[in-house]
Write a protein that holds these residues in place. Structure first.
Motif, short mmCIF file in Angstrom:
data_model
loop_
_atom_site.label_atom_id
_atom_site.label_comp_id
_atom_site.label_asym_id
_atom_site.label_seq_id
_atom_site.Cartn_x
_atom_site.Cartn_y
_atom_site.Cartn_z
N SER A 290 37.50 31.39 36.50
CA SER A 290 38.62 30.45 36.58
C SER A 290 39.06 29.98 35.20
CB SER A 290 38.26 29.24 37.44
OG SER A 290 37.22 28.48 36.83
N THR A 291 38.18 30.10 34.20
CA THR A 291 38.55 29.70 32.84
C THR A 291 39.09 30.88 32.03
OG1 THR A 291 36.28 30.12 32.05
CG2 THR A 291 36.78 27.89 32.85
N ALA A 292 39.15 32.05 32.65
CA ALA A 292 39.59 33.26 31.95
C ALA A 292 41.05 33.57 32.26
CB ALA A 292 38.69 34.44 32.33
N ASP A 293 41.52 34.70 31.78
CA ASP A 293 42.91 35.10 32.01
C ASP A 293 43.11 35.56 33.45
OD1 ASP A 293 42.57 38.19 32.13
OD2 ASP A 293 41.51 37.57 30.32
N ASP A 294 44.36 35.77 33.83
CA ASP A 294 44.69 36.12 35.21
C ASP A 294 44.06 37.44 35.65
OD1 ASP A 294 46.16 33.83 35.53
OD2 ASP A 294 48.12 34.79 35.20
N VAL A 295 44.04 38.43 34.78
CA VAL A 295 43.48 39.73 35.14
C VAL A 295 42.00 39.59 35.47
CG1 VAL A 295 42.94 42.06 34.33
CG2 VAL A 295 45.17 41.04 33.82
N THR A 296 41.28 38.87 34.63
CA THR A 296 39.85 38.67 34.87
C THR A 296 39.62 37.90 36.16
OG1 THR A 296 39.42 38.66 32.49
CG2 THR A 296 37.73 37.70 33.90
N PHE A 297 40.45 36.90 36.42
CA PHE A 297 40.30 36.11 37.64
C PHE A 297 40.56 36.96 38.88
CE2 PHE A 297 41.93 33.40 41.03
CZ PHE A 297 40.87 32.51 41.18
N VAL A 298 41.62 37.77 38.84
CA VAL A 298 41.93 38.63 39.99
C VAL A 298 40.80 39.61 40.23
CG1 VAL A 298 43.45 40.48 40.79
CG2 VAL A 298 44.43 38.39 39.87
N ASP A 299 40.25 40.18 39.19
CA ASP A 299 39.12 41.11 39.35
C ASP A 299 37.93 40.41 40.00
OD1 ASP A 299 40.46 43.26 38.30
OD2 ASP A 299 39.65 43.04 36.27
N ALA A 300 37.67 39.17 39.60
CA ALA A 300 36.56 38.42 40.19
C ALA A 300 36.86 38.07 41.64
CB ALA A 300 36.31 37.15 39.38
N ASP A 301 38.11 37.76 41.93
CA ASP A 301 38.49 37.43 43.31
C ASP A 301 38.31 38.66 44.22
OD1 ASP A 301 39.90 35.59 45.29
OD2 ASP A 301 41.28 37.29 45.29
N ILE A 302 38.75 39.81 43.74
CA ILE A 302 38.60 41.04 44.52
C ILE A 302 37.13 41.38 44.69
CG2 ILE A 302 39.00 43.53 44.50
CD1 ILE A 302 41.76 42.96 43.31
N LEU B 133 48.62 41.14 42.78
CA LEU B 133 48.15 39.77 42.54
C LEU B 133 48.30 39.37 41.07
CD1 LEU B 133 44.98 39.73 44.83
CD2 LEU B 133 47.18 38.60 45.23
N VAL B 134 48.02 40.30 40.17
CA VAL B 134 48.20 40.00 38.75
C VAL B 134 49.66 39.69 38.46
CG1 VAL B 134 48.13 40.97 36.42
CG2 VAL B 134 46.19 41.30 37.96
N GLU B 135 50.57 40.48 39.03
CA GLU B 135 52.00 40.23 38.83
C GLU B 135 52.41 38.90 39.42
OE1 GLU B 135 54.16 43.51 40.39
OE2 GLU B 135 53.57 44.89 38.78
N GLY C 159 52.80 31.51 37.65
CA GLY C 159 51.97 30.56 36.92
C GLY C 159 51.17 29.66 37.83
N LEU C 160 50.76 30.17 38.96
CA LEU C 160 50.08 29.35 39.97
C LEU C 160 48.76 28.75 39.48
CD1 LEU C 160 50.68 31.50 43.17
CD2 LEU C 160 51.64 29.26 42.68
N ARG C 161 48.15 29.37 38.48
CA ARG C 161 46.84 28.89 38.02
C ARG C 161 46.94 27.88 36.89
NH1 ARG C 161 43.66 32.72 35.67
NH2 ARG C 161 41.83 31.41 36.02
#
Length: 225
Positions: A133-145, A175-177, A183-185
């Protein structure tokens, strides 16, 4: 148009491509019976086993169909796109709707079939999602998946797991797009974090309908707080 011999390697792929060209060009129209394996092997300069594998590939593409005792017949002049290709071309919204059906049922099964190891894997993935959650969107999406993958894995259904795996590249890109555009996060770095934690608890408690309901609600609004 003569077939002509193929180059040494890879023989099956080359033979299939030569045969495909004959079909898609209309040299062998729909309904035509193809020459026998021996004839095709001689024309292509390969063995019968190579021809057999090439025909199997064409059958998988929907171009030909073997008929017991009758031979191999042309059934289409355009190949059917394989599943990964169709997913790449599909709208993200369409894929997401199918994903919901797959994952909601997987959550239900996970609550019924989970093992202590499965629960531990989900908890670890949940922690990974929180950390991201403290990282960039790509990293967050990867963790979510990765978290959702752990839930699907707990269903112990290899077909569901494979199907979800096929969705992953399209979902990731979408999701990344979505996060980049909206800017939801910005205000909520860990969106739906509580829902994810509740899902782990429901699966661990064996609450099948509760798990399915939580996941359904989350997927209907994937990044609600």
């Amino acid at each position: 148009m003569p077939l002509g011999p193929v180059r040494p390697s890879p023989l099956v792929e080359q033979a299939a491509e030569r045969l495909r060209a004959q079909i898609t060009s209309g040299h062998w129209p729909v309904g035509t019976k193809l020459p026998g394996e021996t004839t095709l092997a001689k024309q292509l300069g390969v063995g019968r086993s190579t021809v057999r594998e090439a025909l199997r590939a064409l059958a998988g593409a929907g171009l030909v169909q073997p008929r017991q005792g009758a031979g191999v017949f042309v059934t289409a002049t355009r190949a059917v796109a394989d599943w990964p290709t169709r997913l790449r071309r599909a709208a993200v919204t369409d894929v997401y709707e199918v994903r919901m059906a797959v994952e909601v049922h997987a959550a239900r099964l996970a609550a019924r079939r989970r093992t202590p190891e499965d629960v531990a894997a989900m908890e670890l993935a949940l922690e990974g999602r929180r950390a991201a959650s403290t990282a960039d969107d790509v990293t967050f999406v990867d963790a979510d998946i990765a978290f959702h993958t752990s839930v699907v894995a707990a269903a112990h259904n290899p077909v569901l797991a494979d199907l979800f795996g096929e969705f992953t590249p399209v979902l990731r890109e979408g999701l990344v797009e979505l996060l980049a555009l909206t800017g939801l996060r910005h205000d909520e770095p860990d969106p739906a974090g509580e829902a994810h934690a509740a899902l782990v608890r429901a699966v661990a408690d064996g609450d099948a309908e509760g798990a399915a309901g939580i996941l359904r609600g989350e997927l209907e609004d994937p990044f609600a707080s």
